[in-house]
Design a protein around this motif. Sequence first.
Motif, PDB file in Angstrom:
ATOM      1  N   MET A 176      41.561  35.619  42.950  1.00 23.32           N
ATOM      2  CA  MET A 176      41.246  37.030  42.735  1.00 23.32           C
ATOM      3  C   MET A 176      40.227  37.520  43.748  1.00 23.32           C
ATOM      4  O   MET A 176      40.342  38.637  44.287  1.00 23.32           O
ATOM      5  CB  MET A 176      40.758  37.248  41.302  1.00 23.32           C
ATOM      6  CG  MET A 176      41.865  37.132  40.266  1.00 23.32           C
ATOM      7  SD  MET A 176      41.402  37.721  38.609  1.00 23.32           S
ATOM      8  CE  MET A 176      40.423  36.345  38.033  1.00 23.32           C
ATOM      9  N   VAL A 177      39.228  36.703  44.033  1.00 22.81           N
ATOM     10  CA  VAL A 177      38.229  37.078  45.037  1.00 22.81           C
ATOM     11  C   VAL A 177      38.891  37.224  46.410  1.00 22.81           C
ATOM     12  O   VAL A 177      38.620  38.188  47.146  1.00 22.81           O
ATOM     13  CB  VAL A 177      37.099  36.025  45.081  1.00 22.81           C
ATOM     14  CG1 VAL A 177      36.172  36.272  46.271  1.00 22.81           C
ATOM     15  CG2 VAL A 177      36.301  36.050  43.783  1.00 22.81           C
ATOM     16  N   ASP A 178      39.777  36.302  46.750  1.00 21.69           N
ATOM     17  CA  ASP A 178      40.478  36.381  48.039  1.00 21.69           C
ATOM     18  C   ASP A 178      41.313  37.652  48.151  1.00 21.69           C
ATOM     19  O   ASP A 178      41.349  38.300  49.206  1.00 21.69           O
ATOM     20  CB  ASP A 178      41.379  35.156  48.228  1.00 21.69           C
ATOM     21  CG  ASP A 178      40.600  33.864  48.427  1.00 21.69           C
ATOM     22  OD1 ASP A 178      39.391  33.938  48.727  1.00 21.69           O
ATOM     23  OD2 ASP A 178      41.210  32.781  48.270  1.00 21.69           O
ATOM     24  N   GLN A 179      41.998  38.009  47.065  1.00 18.82           N
ATOM     25  CA  GLN A 179      42.824  39.209  47.089  1.00 18.82           C
ATOM     26  C   GLN A 179      41.980  40.481  47.141  1.00 18.82           C
ATOM     27  O   GLN A 179      42.355  41.464  47.785  1.00 18.82           O
ATOM     28  CB  GLN A 179      43.765  39.228  45.880  1.00 18.82           C
ATOM     29  CG  GLN A 179      44.881  38.206  45.948  1.00 18.82           C
ATOM     30  CD  GLN A 179      45.712  38.355  47.205  1.00 18.82           C
ATOM     31  OE1 GLN A 179      46.278  39.414  47.470  1.00 18.82           O
ATOM     32  NE2 GLN A 179      45.792  37.288  48.004  1.00 18.82           N
ATOM     33  N   LYS A 180      40.849  40.475  46.470  1.00 17.51           N
ATOM     34  CA  LYS A 180      39.892  41.583  46.605  1.00 17.51           C
ATOM     35  C   LYS A 180      39.498  41.758  48.063  1.00 17.51           C
ATOM     36  O   LYS A 180      39.478  42.877  48.586  1.00 17.51           O
ATOM     37  CB  LYS A 180      38.628  41.298  45.790  1.00 17.51           C
ATOM     38  CG  LYS A 180      38.640  41.750  44.363  1.00 17.51           C
ATOM     39  CD  LYS A 180      37.297  41.471  43.714  1.00 17.51           C
ATOM     40  CE  LYS A 180      36.164  42.020  44.539  1.00 17.51           C
ATOM     41  NZ  LYS A 180      34.838  41.797  43.931  1.00 17.51           N
ATOM     42  N   ASN A 181      39.175  40.646  48.713  1.00 15.13           N
ATOM     43  CA  ASN A 181      38.766  40.706  50.118  1.00 15.13           C
ATOM     44  C   ASN A 181      39.898  41.197  51.015  1.00 15.13           C
ATOM     45  O   ASN A 181      39.644  41.785  52.073  1.00 15.13           O
ATOM     46  CB  ASN A 181      38.277  39.334  50.577  1.00 15.13           C
ATOM     47  CG  ASN A 181      36.984  38.912  49.889  1.00 15.13           C
ATOM     48  OD1 ASN A 181      36.234  39.763  49.407  1.00 15.13           O
ATOM     49  ND2 ASN A 181      36.721  37.622  49.831  1.00 15.13           N
ATOM     50  N   ARG A 182      41.148  40.953  50.588  1.00 11.37           N
ATOM     51  CA  ARG A 182      42.312  41.467  51.327  1.00 11.37           C
ATOM     52  C   ARG A 182      42.461  42.976  51.145  1.00 11.37           C
ATOM     53  O   ARG A 182      43.138  43.654  51.927  1.00 11.37           O
ATOM     54  CB  ARG A 182      43.579  40.751  50.842  1.00 11.37           C
ATOM     55  CG  ARG A 182      44.864  41.173  51.539  1.00 11.37           C
ATOM     56  CD  ARG A 182      46.065  40.406  51.036  1.00 11.37           C
ATOM     57  NE  ARG A 182      46.385  40.677  49.646  1.00 11.37           N
ATOM     58  CZ  ARG A 182      47.102  41.737  49.226  1.00 11.37           C
ATOM     59  NH1 ARG A 182      47.556  42.626  50.103  1.00 11.37           N
ATOM     60  NH2 ARG A 182      47.357  41.905  47.946  1.00 11.37           N
ATOM     61  N   GLY A 183      41.814  43.534  50.097  1.00  4.99           N
ATOM     62  CA  GLY A 183      41.891  44.956  49.825  1.00  4.99           C
ATOM     63  C   GLY A 183      42.703  45.307  48.608  1.00  4.99           C
ATOM     64  O   GLY A 183      42.897  46.490  48.310  1.00  4.99           O
ATOM     65  N   ALA A 184      43.211  44.302  47.885  1.00  5.40           N
ATOM     66  CA  ALA A 184      43.993  44.567  46.676  1.00  5.40           C
ATOM     67  C   ALA A 184      43.080  45.035  45.545  1.00  5.40           C
ATOM     68  O   ALA A 184      41.893  44.709  45.498  1.00  5.40           O
ATOM     69  CB  ALA A 184      44.751  43.314  46.246  1.00  5.40           C
ATOM     70  N   SER A 185      43.653  45.796  44.632  1.00  2.00           N
ATOM     71  CA  SER A 185      42.953  46.235  43.427  1.00  2.00           C
ATOM     72  C   SER A 185      43.382  45.349  42.265  1.00  2.00           C
ATOM     73  O   SER A 185      44.539  44.927  42.195  1.00  2.00           O
ATOM     74  CB  SER A 185      43.292  47.695  43.114  1.00  2.00           C
ATOM     75  OG  SER A 185      43.006  48.530  44.210  1.00  2.00           O
ATOM     76  N   ILE A 186      42.449  45.085  41.342  1.00  4.04           N
ATOM     77  CA  ILE A 186      42.739  44.206  40.213  1.00  4.04           C
ATOM     78  C   ILE A 186      42.212  44.824  38.930  1.00  4.04           C
ATOM     79  O   ILE A 186      41.036  45.198  38.854  1.00  4.04           O
ATOM     80  CB  ILE A 186      42.105  42.811  40.400  1.00  4.04           C
ATOM     81  CG1 ILE A 186      42.553  42.181  41.729  1.00  4.04           C
ATOM     82  CG2 ILE A 186      42.462  41.896  39.234  1.00  4.04           C
ATOM     83  CD1 ILE A 186      41.824  40.885  42.070  1.00  4.04           C
ATOM     84  N   LEU A 187      43.092  44.935  37.934  1.00  4.48           N
ATOM     85  CA  LEU A 187      42.700  45.329  36.584  1.00  4.48           C
ATOM     86  C   LEU A 187      42.918  44.118  35.688  1.00  4.48           C
ATOM     87  O   LEU A 187      44.050  43.658  35.530  1.00  4.48           O
ATOM     88  CB  LEU A 187      43.528  46.513  36.085  1.00  4.48           C
ATOM     89  CG  LEU A 187      43.227  46.988  34.654  1.00  4.48           C
ATOM     90  CD1 LEU A 187      41.804  47.536  34.557  1.00  4.48           C
ATOM     91  CD2 LEU A 187      44.239  48.056  34.216  1.00  4.48           C
ATOM     92  N   MET A 188      41.835  43.604  35.124  1.00  2.00           N
ATOM     93  CA  MET A 188      41.908  42.380  34.329  1.00  2.00           C
ATOM     94  C   MET A 188      41.420  42.641  32.911  1.00  2.00           C
ATOM     95  O   MET A 188      40.278  43.044  32.696  1.00  2.00           O
ATOM     96  CB  MET A 188      41.052  41.281  34.965  1.00  2.00           C
ATOM     97  CG  MET A 188      41.053  39.974  34.182  1.00  2.00           C
ATOM     98  SD  MET A 188      39.995  38.694  34.922  1.00  2.00           S
ATOM     99  CE  MET A 188      38.364  39.345  34.539  1.00  2.00           C
ATOM    100  N   SER A 189      42.315  42.415  31.947  1.00  4.01           N
ATOM    101  CA  SER A 189      41.935  42.492  30.534  1.00  4.01           C
ATOM    102  C   SER A 189      41.599  41.088  30.056  1.00  4.01           C
ATOM    103  O   SER A 189      42.387  40.160  30.235  1.00  4.01           O
ATOM    104  CB  SER A 189      43.102  43.064  29.717  1.00  4.01           C
ATOM    105  OG  SER A 189      42.821  42.978  28.335  1.00  4.01           O
ATOM    106  N   THR A 190      40.421  40.925  29.460  1.00  2.00           N
ATOM    107  CA  THR A 190      40.032  39.589  29.023  1.00  2.00           C
ATOM    108  C   THR A 190      38.991  39.651  27.923  1.00  2.00           C
ATOM    109  O   THR A 190      38.213  40.602  27.823  1.00  2.00           O
ATOM    110  CB  THR A 190      39.475  38.766  30.205  1.00  2.00           C
ATOM    111  OG1 THR A 190      39.164  37.451  29.750  1.00  2.00           O
ATOM    112  CG2 THR A 190      38.224  39.394  30.785  1.00  2.00           C
ATOM    113  N   HIS A 191      39.000  38.597  27.076  1.00  2.00           N
ATOM    114  CA  HIS A 191      37.934  38.392  26.100  1.00  2.00           C
ATOM    115  C   HIS A 191      36.984  37.285  26.545  1.00  2.00           C
ATOM    116  O   HIS A 191      36.025  36.978  25.832  1.00  2.00           O
ATOM    117  CB  HIS A 191      38.532  38.033  24.734  1.00  2.00           C
ATOM    118  CG  HIS A 191      39.165  39.201  24.044  1.00  2.00           C
ATOM    119  ND1 HIS A 191      40.494  39.219  23.679  1.00  2.00           N
ATOM    120  CD2 HIS A 191      38.663  40.400  23.649  1.00  2.00           C
ATOM    121  CE1 HIS A 191      40.775  40.381  23.095  1.00  2.00           C
ATOM    122  NE2 HIS A 191      39.680  41.100  23.077  1.00  2.00           N
TER     123      HIS A 191
END
Length: 244
Positions: A176-191
């Motif tokens: 996820m960190v790598d994809q963020k650095n690529r410029g991707a957006s991430i929406l993560m639902s978690t408990h």
Amino acid sequence: MSLIVNTLTGGYTRIPVLKDLSFEIGNGELIGLIGLNGAGKSTTIKHIIGLMTPFEGSISIDGLTINQNPEDYRRKIGFIPETPLLYDELTLREHIEMTIMAYSLDSLKAWEIAQTLLKMFRLTDRLDWFPNDFSKGMKQKVMILCAFIIEPSLYIIDEPFLGLDPLAIRDLIQLMVDQKNRGASILMSTHVLANAERICDRFIVMHEGKIYAMGTLEDLRTHFNMPESSLEDMYGRLADKEGF
């Protein structure tokens, strides 16, 4: 701006579950979607990926709505559901090949990414296995692998840590960190709030189909009037319905 949700109202059989939601996720941002069971997180995700149609409002990814071009819109999304959804009659290799065809990916490049992910998740010698041969955690790894070979504009990740061993959790966080650095957006639902607190840039806190609070960890501390508190502490306040 990758994802824009504007005044979204939606639900089932004309009964609103979501009420006037508005938020944005920029390129290279990881947003945590937080809330009690029944808050509307899964319904929000279903609207974004196109499984449900809004009563009112709009959703766009990179300026494109699902009504303008459903196929191109869905290709912008890499979705990892809470419960793995695999085809019993297809091997792991065939799941990868199906993903490559469905998203019109360059086969050589996609398989290069896949080989790296197979090694990371210790699945290299499982290519000819069927889903019935996999544990729940291994099935979740297959879903993660197929989503990450797409390299989409937006990742929608629903409860990604369930069933994963500690090494796989570590590897997923790094992905996820790598994809963020690529410029991707991430929406993560978690408990799993400790992980969310560690890796998310901002948070959307939902309650009863509405956005109750939104912002950085410091913004939430100000909203809940809980300086220095953890995300888990604030979630406990939400559960106790104190401060409403």
